[in-house]
Design an enzyme around this catalytic site. Structure first.
Site, PDB file in Angstrom:
ATOM      1  N   ASP A 392      27.820  -1.071  60.877  1.00 30.04           N
ATOM      2  CA  ASP A 392      28.755  -1.717  61.790  1.00 30.04           C
ATOM      3  C   ASP A 392      29.354  -0.629  62.686  1.00 30.04           C
ATOM      4  OD1 ASP A 392      30.518  -3.673  62.856  1.00 30.04           O
ATOM      5  OD2 ASP A 392      32.080  -2.987  61.485  1.00 30.04           O
ATOM      6  N   LYS A 560      43.031 -16.008  76.429  1.00 32.38           N
ATOM      7  CA  LYS A 560      42.398 -14.689  76.494  1.00 32.38           C
ATOM      8  C   LYS A 560      41.123 -14.745  75.664  1.00 32.38           C
ATOM      9  CE  LYS A 560      44.876 -12.673  72.554  1.00 32.38           C
ATOM     10  NZ  LYS A 560      45.857 -11.671  72.101  1.00 32.38           N
ATOM     11  N   ARG A 594      37.418  -1.449  74.973  1.00 28.10           N
ATOM     12  CA  ARG A 594      37.233  -2.832  74.546  1.00 28.10           C
ATOM     13  C   ARG A 594      37.980  -3.736  75.513  1.00 28.10           C
ATOM     14  NH1 ARG A 594      36.586  -3.154  68.755  1.00 28.10           N
ATOM     15  NH2 ARG A 594      38.115  -4.812  68.606  1.00 28.10           N
ATOM     16  N   LYS A 795      23.079 -10.046  61.011  1.00 28.00           N
ATOM     17  CA  LYS A 795      23.078  -8.718  60.392  1.00 28.00           C
ATOM     18  C   LYS A 795      22.290  -8.747  59.084  1.00 28.00           C
ATOM     19  CE  LYS A 795      27.508  -7.031  62.242  1.00 28.00           C
ATOM     20  NZ  LYS A 795      28.831  -6.464  61.901  1.00 28.00           N
ATOM     21  N   ASP A 819      30.866  -7.954  57.632  1.00 27.01           N
ATOM     22  CA  ASP A 819      29.807  -7.061  57.148  1.00 27.01           C
ATOM     23  C   ASP A 819      29.383  -7.369  55.712  1.00 27.01           C
ATOM     24  OD1 ASP A 819      29.951  -5.529  59.561  1.00 27.01           O
ATOM     25  OD2 ASP A 819      31.733  -4.546  58.773  1.00 27.01           O
TER      26      ASP A 819
END
EC number: 7.6.2.1
Length: 1192
Positions: A392, A560, A594, A795, A819
Site C-alpha cells: 500500500d 467535497k 493529495r 488488491k 489492506d
C-alpha cells in the site's frame, strides 16, 4: 427460528424490549461467551484426538502398536513410546496452558457487572445473565456488554461517544446518537421500564460498519442504522451515562462474529518436507521389502541347517511367513529415518527465530514505543524466500500525517511563494510563515507561507469565505476541550484533520456538533447551522456532502470529493473555472499533493422538503434501502457550483528510498497497489526510486473494456520483446524450473528497465480469465508495477494471481482496513502500526511501525531463518540416515533377523538426548554473515528465492552423505572386529563391544559433522556439542555399571561392557579411523569448493575475517539529487462508513524527495554497489570485489 437449526432459518431478528418471555421463544443466544476448547472431562479425549489427526503422530502410534506384537518386534515398546509420549505431553501441556488462559479470560468477561433494568428496577447482573431485549445502563468508561440500540444518554440530543479500539484498533472517539423519540426517555426508570418497542433487523453478521433495522413504537416506524448501535467491546467515553436495548448477545455480537479463525499458512519448506517424508516412507518400505526377501531366502537356504545352538521343529513356519514378519520388524527398526523429534525441533527453532524478531532493537520505533512483533511462529523461513512485495502507499510508504499546503479558490492558487520579481520560488527556512499567534484558538503547529490568502479573507472575498466555510462544515470531525480549555479535534482520517485545522487557522473554527446542528466560529462570530442531511461517503460515490440551513434560512449543499466524480456533477456555467481548476489540480498532483475538489449548491426549500420526504421513505424501507438512498443522493448532488480544490501533503516515511533500493537489489519485485489516481501513483513511483528517468519505457494501461485492455497489454509486450520476436505464447509459467528458464530468456531479450502502470478500471478487465495471462506475463517482466485506483478486493485478486500462476512467495504490507484482504491473501502479511487503526496489524503475520524495518525483516531475519532451517534439515536427515541405515547393513550379517546393532536405550536416547541440543543450537543461532553485511549485500538474499539451500537435490545429497557415513560406521568396525584380540589377549569381537564401538563412533562423527557445519560459534554451541558428548559417556557408563544392573537386570544387560571396551586402545583407534573416514571427504570437498568456487556468502565471510584484522574507516555513500519534470496526479480514496473519509488518496513530492536516513536518492548498480561496499583494503576483499560473476 427454533431449536438447533435457528441459524439456518433466521432471516430477520425480532426483539421486543423488556419482554424476556416474548424473546425466549426465538431461542436467541445468551450473553455468555466460550472461546475455550476443553473442560476437565473433555480435555484428554479431544486433545488426543486432535493430536493423532496429525500424520506424524498417527504414524508413530501405528509403530507403537506394531512393537507390542512379540513376533515382529525387535525393539521394546519404550523406544517409541518414550519420544511419542514426550511430544504428546509437551503439546498437551501447551494446549492446556493456552486453554486455561482462555477459560480465565472467558470467566473474567462473563462475570463483569452491568446494571440491567428488571421488574422496573436497575439491578447488577453478570454479563453472562444478560438477555436479548434487556435494557442496560452504561456509565462513563464502562465496556459495552452486548450490541445495543442506543435509547438515551446524558448528552444533549441523545449523543454519546464511544472508543472502538477493541473492534478496529482506532483510538479516536466515534459519535453515536439515539433516535429523537427514544432520547426523550432520558434516565426516567419508569418510562424506560414501560418502553415496549419492537425492533426488526438484520440477522447476526460480522459487518462492523453496517446495520439495518426498523423500530416500531407508538404506532410509528423509525429507521435504524449503524449510528444508532453501540457494539460490544466498545468503551463509553466522555458521556456520564446512557441506556441501550440488547439486540445481539454473546456469540451473535459483531465482535464475536469477527473472531473467526485466520487462514492457516504453511511455508514452502513445510510443503517440501511433507513430500520428502512421503518419499522416505516409500524408501523405508523398499528397504523393508529387500530385507524381508533376504530373510525368506536365508530361511529357506540356511536357516534350516543353522541348528548348532537353535532348535525348533521342522516346518513350524514357512520362509515366506518369516519374511512377512521380518518386513514389519524392519519397518519398526528403520522408522528412525523420520524421528518424531524432527517436528518438535522445527517448532522450537521457529519459536526462537520469532523471539529474535521481537527482541530486535533495530526494529523498535522509539518515538511511539512500538516493537516489531512476530504474530506467528510458523512462517519465519518464508521471509527468506520473498520474490514479490505488494505494498500500500498511504501510511505504508508515506507517513499518513497530512499537512495543508496549497489550495485553488475561484481560479486562483494560494500557497505559492514568490520573490520580489513575482517569480515562483522554493520555500526556505528564511521565509517567514503567516503569523497565526494573534488567533487564540489557532493550531500552533500549522504553517502557511502565502500571505495573500489572509489578505483575501480580510478583504471579505465571498468565494474565499464560502470555501473555508465549507471546510469547517463538511466533515465528520468531533470536537472537545481538554482540561486547559484548548480545542481538540477527534478525527477519523488525517486528511479531514488537515482541512478542518486549515479552516480553523484562517478564522473559520469548527466548534461543536449535535445530530441536528453544527456550530462554527466565523471570523470571531459564533454561527450555528441546522444540519438537515448528511450524505455519507462510500467507495462508489467517492464524495461526501452535508445539507445545512444557515441563520438566514438559506439551504446549502456543501460537497467535497474526487475531482473526476465531482466535476461530472457541476453546472455547465462552471466551464471556465473548471479548466483553470483542472490545471491547478495537475500542478498540485505533480508535486505529490493529495487533492480534493470543493463545490456547493443552493437548494430551494420546497424542493428539499420533497427530496427529504423521499429520503425518509427510503430509510424506512426494508428492501433495496441502499440502492434507493444512493439514487436520491445522486439526484440532489447535481448542478454544483465549483469553489476550488485543496492540496494536502503526505511525506515519505524515513528510510523508504533506501529500503526500496536495497530490496530491488535483492531481486525482490515491489508492486504498489494504491487507491490513488494514475498521475499521483506515477509520482510516488519516482519519489520512491521505483521509477526513474532512465527507464526505457513506462507502459500505461488505461483501456475502458476488455478488448482495449488486451490490445494495450499485447502492444506493450511487443514493444518490450521486439516486433520480430514473438516470445509470448499466452501461457504462464508455473514450475520453478520453467520460471528460471523464463528469467534467463528475459535477461537475453530485455536490455533495459520497464515499468507498468494500470488503473483499477482497466485492472478489472485485465483480471478476467482470457486477459490475465497477458497481464501477468507483462507485469512479471517489468521492473516496477503500480496499480492505481484499486479496490481492496482488487488488491487481493492481484496477490492471488501472482501466487497461483508464478509459484512465487509473496508478501503484502499495509496499514489500513482496506489492506486486510491483501494481507490475508499473501503468503506473508505485514501490518504497519500507523494512523489508520490496527486492523491491518491484527490480520498480519508480522507487524512493526515503519516500512524501513521490512529491509531488516527480510534481509536479516528472513535470510537467517531460511539459512538456519535449511542447515538444520540437511544435517537432521543426514544424521538419521547415518544412524538408521547401519541396521540395514547389519541385516546381511545377522541372517536378516531384525536384530538391532545398538543397545535399545541408545536407540531411544539418540535423537532426544544425545544429538538434539547441538542441532537446535545451530538451527537457532547460526549465521553465515553478520546482520550488517546481510543488509549491505542484498544479493545474499537470492539463494532463498531460488530454493538453493534446501531442495530435492540437496535432500538426495544429504541422503547419500548419510548412506556413506552408515557404510563407514558399520564396515570399518566390522572389519576391525573380524579377527582381533585385546591387549590382554582376550577376544573382544563380541556383539556388545561391537555395538558400543559403533554407537560411540556415531556420536563422535555426528558431533564433528555439526561442528563443521556450524558457521557462527556461541557459548551455547560449545556447551551443547561438548556437553552432549559428555552426557553420552555419562549415561553409557551408568547403564553399563554394576549398580544399575543390580536394580534393573533385565533392562540393562550390558554390565561392564563400556568400561571393558573403551579401555582398549584398539577400540579408540577404530573410533578414530571411523571418524576420519567419515568426515575427511566432507572437509576436502568443502575446502576445494570454497577455494575454487566460492559463493558470495563465502567471499563475505573472508571479508569479515579480514575486517577484524584491518578495519578501514567507513566512507559515506555519495548523495545525489534527481530533478524530474512535473507529473500531474490527483488523489482521493476513503474508507467506507460515517466519518472514515478521505483516508487513502496517495501522493508524494516528485521534486527533490526528502532525505530518508541521510540518503535522499542514491542510484545503485547491483554489481558495482556490492563491489564498492566490499572493497576494504585487504587482498581478500579486493579479490571479492573484482569477482563480478557471483556464484550463488
Amino acid at each position: 427460528m427454533f431449536c438447533s437449526e435457528k441459524k439456518l432459518r433466521e432471516v430477520e431478528r425480532i426483539v421486543k424490549a423488556n419482554d424476556r418471555e416474548y424473546n425466549e421463544k426465538f431461542q436467541y443466544a445468551d450473553n455468555r461467551i466460550h472461546t475455550s476448547k476443553y473442560n476437565i472431562l473433555t480435555f484428554l479425549p479431544i486433545n488426543l484426538f486432535e493430536q493423532f489427526q496429525r500424520v506424524a503422530n498417527a504414524y508413530f502410534l501405528c509403530l507403537l502398536i506394531l512393537q507390542l506384537i512379540p513376533e515382529i518386534s525387535s525393539l521394546t515398546w519404550f523406544t517409541t513410546i518414550v519420544p511419542l509420549v514426550l511430544v504428546i505431553t509437551m503439546t498437551a501441556v501447551k494446549d492446556a496452558t493456552d486453554d486455561y488462559f482462555r477459560h480465565k479470560s472467558d470467566n473474567q468477561v462473563n462475570n463483569r457487572q452491568s446494571e440491567v433494568l428488571i421488574n422496573s428496577k436497575l439491578q447488577n447482573e453478570k454479563w453472562m445473565n444478560v438477555k436479548v431485549g434487556d435494557i442496560i445502563k452504561l456509565e462513563n468508561n464502562q465496556f459495552v456488554a452486548a450490541d445495543l440500540l442506543l435509547l438515551s444518554s446524558s448528552e444533549p440530543h441523545g449523543l454519546c461517544y464511544v472508543e472502538t479500539a477493541e473492534l478496529d484498533g482506532e483510538t479516536n472517539l466515534k459519535v453515536r446518537h439515539a433516535l429523537s423519540v427514544t432520547s426523550e426517555l432520558g434516565a426516567d426508570i419508569s418510562r424506560l421500564a414501560g418502553f415496549d418497542g419492537i425492533v426488526v433487523c438484520e440477522v447476526p453478521n460480522n459487518k462492523l460498519d453496517k446495520f439495518m433495522g426498523i423500530l416500531s413504537w407508538k404506532d410509528s416506524k423509525h429507521s435504524l442504522n449503524n449510528e444508532k448501535i453501540i457494539l460490544r467491546g466498545c468503551i463509553l467515553r466522555n458521556t456520564s451515562w446512557c441506556f441501550g436495548m440488547v439486540i445481539f448477545a454473546g456469540p451473535d455480537t459483531k465482535l464475536m462474529q469477527n473472531s473467526g479463525k485466520t487462514k492457516f499458512k504453511r511455508t514452502s519448506i513445510d510443503r517440501l518436507m511433507n513430500t520428502l517424508v512421503l518419499w522416505i516412507f516409500g524408501f523405508l518400505i523398499c528397504l523393508g521389502i529387500i530385507l524381508a526377501i533376504g530373510n525368506s531366502i536365508w530361511e529357506s537356504q540356511t536357516g534350516d541347517q543353522f541348528r548348532t545352538f537353535l532348535f525348533w521343529n521342522e516346518g513350524e513356519k514357512s520362509s515366506v511367513f518369516s519374511g512377512f514378519l521380518t518386513f514389519w520388524s524392519y519397518i519398526i527398526i528403520l522408522n528412525t529415518v523420520v524421528p518424531i523429534s524432527l517436528y518438535v525441533s522445527v517448532e522450537v527453532i521457529r519459536l526462537g527465530h520469532s523471539y529474535f524478531i521481537n527482541w530486535d532493537r533495530k526494529m523498535y520505533y522509539s518515538r511511539k514505543a512500538i516493537p516489531a512483533v512476530a504474530r506467528t511462529t510458523t512462517l519465519n523461513e518464508e521471509l527468506g524466500q520473498i520474490e514479490y512485495i505488494f505494498s500500500d502507499k498511504t501510511g505504508t510508504l508515506t507517513q499518513n500525517i497530512m499537512t495543508f499546503k496549497r489550495c485553488s479558490i475561484n481560479g486562483r492558487i494560494y500557497g505559492e511563494v514568490h520573490d520580489d520579481l513575482d517569480q515562483k520560488t522554493e520555500i526556505t527556512q528564511e521565509k517567514e510563515p503567516v503569523d497565526f499567534s494573534v488567533k487564540s484558538q489557532a493550531d500552533r503547529e500549522f504553517q502557511f507561507f502565502d500571505h495573500h490568502l489572509m489578505e483575501s479573507i480580510k478583504m471579505g472575498d465571498p468565494k474565499v469565505h464560502e470555501f473555508l466555510r465549507l471546510l469547517a462544515l463538511c466533515h465528520t470531525v468531533m470536537s472537545e476541550e481538554n482540561s486547559a480549555g484548548e480545542l481538540i479535534y477527534q478525527v477519523q482520517s488525517p486528511d479531514e484533520g488537515a482541512l478542518v485545522t486549515a479552516a480553523r487557522n484562517f478564522g473559520f473554527i469548527f466548534k461543536s456538533r449535535t445530530p441536528e446542528t453544527i456550530t462554527i466560529e466565523e471570523l470571531g462570530t459564533l454561527v450555528t447551522y441546522q444540519l438537515l442531511a448528511f450524505l455519507d461517503f462510500n467507495n462508489t460515490r467517492k464524495r461526501m456532502s452535508v445539507i445545512v440551513r444557515n441563520p438566514e434560512g438559506q439551504i446549502k449543499l456543501y460537497s467535497k470529493g474526487a475531482d473526476t466524480i465531482l466535476f461530472e456533477k457541476l453546472h455547465p456555467s462552471n466551464e471556465v473555472l473548471l479548466s483553470l481548476t483542472s490545471d491547478h489540480l495537475s500542478e498540485f498532483a505533480g508535486e505529490g499533493l493529495r487533492t480534493l475538489a470543493i463545490a456547493y449548491r443552493d437548494l430551494d426549500d420546497k424542493y428539499f422538503k420533497e427530496w427529504h420526504k423521499m429520503l425518509e421513505d427510503a430509510n424506512a424501507a426494508t428492501e433495496e434501502r441502499d440502492e434507493r438512498i444512493a439514487g436520491l443522493y445522486e439526484e440532489i448532488e447535481r448542478d454544483l457550483m465549483l469553489l476550488g480544490a485543496t492540496a494536502v501533503e503526505d511525506k515519505l516515511q524515513e528510510g523508504v528510498i533506501e529500503t526500496v533500493t536495497s530490496l530491488s537489489l535483492a531481486n525482490i519485485k515491489i508492486w504498489v497497489l494504491t487507491g490513488d489516481k494514475q498521475e499521483t501513483a506515477i509520482n510516488i513511483g519516482y519519489a520512491c526510486n521505483m521509477l526513474t528517468d532512465d527507464m526505457n519505457d513506462v507502459f500505461v494501461i488505461a483501456g475502458n473494456n476488455a478488448v482495449e485492455v488486451r490490445e494495450e497489454l499485447r502492444k506493450a509486450k511487443q514493444n518490450l520483446f521486439g516486433q520480430n520476436r514473438n516470445f509470448s505464447n499466452g501461457h504462464v509459467v508455473c514450475e520453478k524450473k520453467q520460471q528460471l528458464e523464463l528469467d534467463s530468456i528475459v535477461e537475453e531479450t530485455i536490455t533495459g528497465d520497464y515499468a507498468l502502470i494500470i488503473n483499477g478500471h482497466s485492472l478489472a478487465h485485465a483480471l478476467e480469465s482470457d486477459v490475465k495471462n497477458d497481464l501477468l506475463e507483462l507485469a512479471c517482466m517489468c521492473k516496477t508495477v503500480i496499480c492505481c485506483r484499486v479496490t481492496p478486493l482488487q488488491k487481493a485478486q492481484v496477490v492471488e494471481l501472482v501466487k497461483k500462476y508464478r509459484n512465487a512467495v509473496t508478501l503484502a504490507i499495509g496499514d489500513g482496513a482496506n489492506d486486510v484482504s491483501m494481507i490475508k491473501s499473501a503468503h506473508i502479511g505485514v501490518g504497519i502500526s500507523g494512523q489508520e487503526g490496527l486492523q491491518a496489524v491484527l490480520a498480519s503475520d508480522y507487524s512493526f511501525a515503519q516500512f524501513r524495518y521490512l529491509q531488516r525483516l527480510l534481509l536479516v531475519h528472513g535470510r537467517w531463518s531460511y539459512f538456519r532451517m535449511c542447515k538444520f534439515l540437511c544435517y537432521f536427515f543426514y544424521k538419521n540416515f547415518a544412524f538408521t541405515l547401519v541396521h540395514f547393513w547389519f541385516g546381511f550379517f545377522c541372517g536378516f533377523s531384525a536384530q538391532t546393532v545398538y543397545d535399545q536405550w541408545f536407540i531411544t536416547l539418540f535423537n532426544i538426548v544425545y544429538t538434539s541440543l547441538p542441532v537446535l543450537a545451530m538451527g537457532i543461532f547460526d549465521q553465515d554473515v553478520s546482520d550488517q553485511n546481510s543488509v549491505d549485500c542484498p544479493q545474499l538474499y537470492k539463494p532463498g528465492q531460488l530454493n538453493l539451500l534446501f531442495n530435492k537435490r540437496k535432500f538426495f545429497i544429504c541422503v547419500l552423505h548419510g548412506i556413506y557415513t552408515s557404510l563407514v560406521l558399520f564396515f570399518i568396525p566390522y572389519g576391525a572386529f573380524y579377527n582381533v584380540a585385546g591387549e590382554d589377549g582376550q577376544h573382544i569381537a563380541d556383539y556388545q563391544s561391537f555395538a558400543v564401538t559403533m554407537a560411540t563412533s556415531l556420536v563422535i562423527v555426528v558431533s564433528v559433522q555439526i561442528a563443521l557445519d556450524t558457521s557462527y560459534w556461541t557459548f551455547i554451541n560449545h556447551v551443547f556439542i561438548w556437553g552432549s558428548i559428555a552426557i553420552y559417556f555419562s549415561i553409557l557408563f551408568t547403564m553399563h555399571s554394576n549398580g544399575i544392573f543390580g536394580i534393573f537386570p533385565n533392562q540393562f544387560p550390558f554390565v561392564g561392557n563400556a568400561r571393558h571396551s573403551l579401555t582398549q586402545k584398539c577400540i579408540w583407534l577404530v573410533i578414530l579411523l571411523t571418524t576420519v573416514a567419515s568426515v575427511m571427504p566432507v572437509v576436502a570437498f568443502r575446502f576445494l569448493k570454497v577455494d575454487l568456487y566460492p559463493t558470495l556468502s563465502d567471499q563475505i565471510r573472508r571479508w569479515q575475517k579480514a575486517q577484524k584484522k584491518a578495519r578501514p574507516p567507513s566512507s559515506r555513500r555519495p548523495r545525489t539529487r534527481r530533478s524530474s519534470s512535473r507529473r500531474s496526479g490527483y488523489a482521493f480514496a476513503h474508507q467506507e462508513g460515517y466519518g472514515e473519509l478521505i483516508t487513502s488518496g496517495k501522493n508524494m513530492r516528485a521534486k527533490n524527495p526528502p532525505p530518508t536516513s541521510g540518503l535522499e536518492k542514491t542510484h545503485y548498480n547491483s554489481t558495482s554497489w556490492i563491489e564498492n561496499l566490499c572493497k576494504k583494503t585487504t587482498d581478500t576483499v579486493s579479490s571479492f570485489s573484482q569477482d563480478k560473476t557471483v556464484k550463488l
